[in-house]
Write an enzyme that holds these catalytic residues in place. Structure first.
Site, PDB file in Angstrom:
ATOM      1  N   THR A 279     -78.629  33.874  31.467  1.00  0.00           N
ATOM      2  CA  THR A 279     -78.622  35.108  32.248  1.00  0.00           C
ATOM      3  C   THR A 279     -79.719  35.042  33.301  1.00  0.00           C
ATOM      4  OG1 THR A 279     -77.736  36.470  30.457  1.00  0.00           O
ATOM      5  CG2 THR A 279     -78.938  37.612  32.188  1.00  0.00           C
ATOM      6  N   PHE A 281     -82.194  36.889  35.776  1.00  0.00           N
ATOM      7  CA  PHE A 281     -82.897  38.144  36.010  1.00  0.00           C
ATOM      8  C   PHE A 281     -83.630  38.053  37.339  1.00  0.00           C
ATOM      9  CE2 PHE A 281     -82.348  37.898  31.478  1.00  0.00           C
ATOM     10  CZ  PHE A 281     -82.176  39.207  31.057  1.00  0.00           C
TER      11      PHE A 281
END
Length: 380
Positions: A279, A281
């Site tokens: 993921t 960020f």
């Protein structure tokens, strides 16, 4: 084969004639730029370009669209030369020149905002990036933006995309709403586990709570065991909910850290669809900061409502030798089906040609916002 060779030779001969003509066109573009400087004229003359393309269309018969594309590219190249001479984009140039030069992101002990509760992946990322700063937790993504907006936090950490489940659309919508700067990025390797209370048996689980992105990342596992995914605001919030529930037929998908934090038993590890689950960020800020190691640029722009306008904008990046790694379209909430684009580009605004391109687009496009130039850190 001899016939094909002859045809290719004809094409080569035509190209040899075209090259000096194109070079002459580029040289004249320089003189045009000087004239426009003297007479305080803008680089882009939409009316003239449209007249040229309409004339080309009339003269090109069945190949009209193809020839128009060639002429459009030539005009884009001509304008790029003019922009380089004239300058332009003064507002953007000043912003880049006055940007803070952060060798390393630091909040200097000031709180950093993220969504969720302790043990969430946003929390883990914030701690990795800002180990000496307190973390303020917020229920909604927009609360993170508001914390930064009201100066209650120096930075905000939000997820924008996952390698399996794709974009976090809410995050992109908020980026476009607040127009904060992006000053950093971190790619976190995400390994989900299925966790439940100590007295819960795996065979009895009917539902698993988690953030929609996490549920999507673990869809194959859930489907194979007939477990229904239930949306929660956050993976760690789901763990907290399950730990406080009296229902022993539910579980959650979260990080091992969140499971341990809320006293849950880990029933299965690595339940995500792919092992290399990551993921991304980003770090948002009201102030622009550009480190010496900045290697990615984020932008927001809109394109004119004309045929091929987006294609031509993207062609400008290619012309400048820049690689787009992300292009996200989001609807403008005006009821007119208008769209705005978010783009990530590999490069640095400290490169003169790159800054020239951004300044040119800043002056030409209906809407353009430079969001930042930052270093993207990938977890080892």
């Amino acid at each position: 084969m001899d016939e094909l060779k002859e045809l290719r030779n004809e094409i080569d001969e035509i190209d040899e004639q075209l090259i000096p003509l194109l070079l002459k066109r580029m040289d004249i573009a320089k003189s045009v730029a000087e004239y426009k400087i003297q007479h305080n004229m803008p680089v882009l003359n939409t009316k003239r370009e449209q007249e040229i393309l309409e004339d080309v269309e009339k003269k090109s018969g069945e190949h009209a669209n193809s020839v128009k594309t060639v002429f459009s590219a030539a005009m884009d190249a001509s304008r790029a030369i003019q922009h380089k001479i004239i300058g332009g984009g003064e507002e953007l140039r000043v912003a880049v020149e006055n940007a803070e030069n952060d060798s390393f992101l630091t909040a200097s002990g000031v709180p950093v905002a993220c969504q969720g509760v302790e043990g969430a992946y946003s929390s883990i990322t914030a701690e990795k990036l800002f180990p000496t700063s307190p973390i303020d937790y917020h229920r909604q993504f927009e609360d993170v933006f508001e914390a930064v907006n009201k100066n209650k936090a120096r930075f905000g950490v939000i997820p924008v995309e996952n390698s399996t489940a794709g974009s976090v659309h809410e995050s992109y919508d908020l980026i476009m709403k607040y127009r904060f700067y992006v000053v950093g990025a971190y790619d976190l390797k995400v390994s989900h586990c299925l966790a439940a209370k100590a007295d819960t048996r795996f065979e009895s689980i009917d539902e698993a709570y988690s953030h929609p992105q996490a549920l999507s990342q673990c869809s194959s596992f859930l489907k194979s065991f007939g477990i229904t995914g239930v949306n929660s605001t956050n993976t760690a919030a789901a763990a907290k909910f399950v730990s406080e529930s009296k229902n022993n037929r539910i579980a959650c998908i979260c990080s091992e850290r969140a499971a341990k934090k809320y006293g849950l038993k880990i029933l299965r590890r690595n339940v995500q669809n792919v092992t290399n689950n990551t993921t991304r960020f980003i770090v948002i800020s009201k102030k622009l900061a550009i480190s010496e190691r900045a290697n990615k640029i984020s932008l927001i722009f809109s394109a004119p409502h004309t045929t091929g306008s987006l294609y031509r904008v993207l062609g400008r990046f290619s012309m400048a030798g820049l690689n787009l790694t992300k292009l996200e379209s989001r609807p403008v909430p005006n009821g007119k089906f208008d769209y705005i684009f978010y783009a990530d580009v590999l490069g640095s605004v400290r490169d003169e040609s790159t800054l020239d391109l951004l300044c040119a687009l800043h002056d030409e496009l209906p809407e353009f916002k430079f969001l930042g130039n930052f270093e993207e850190i990938k977890e080892a």
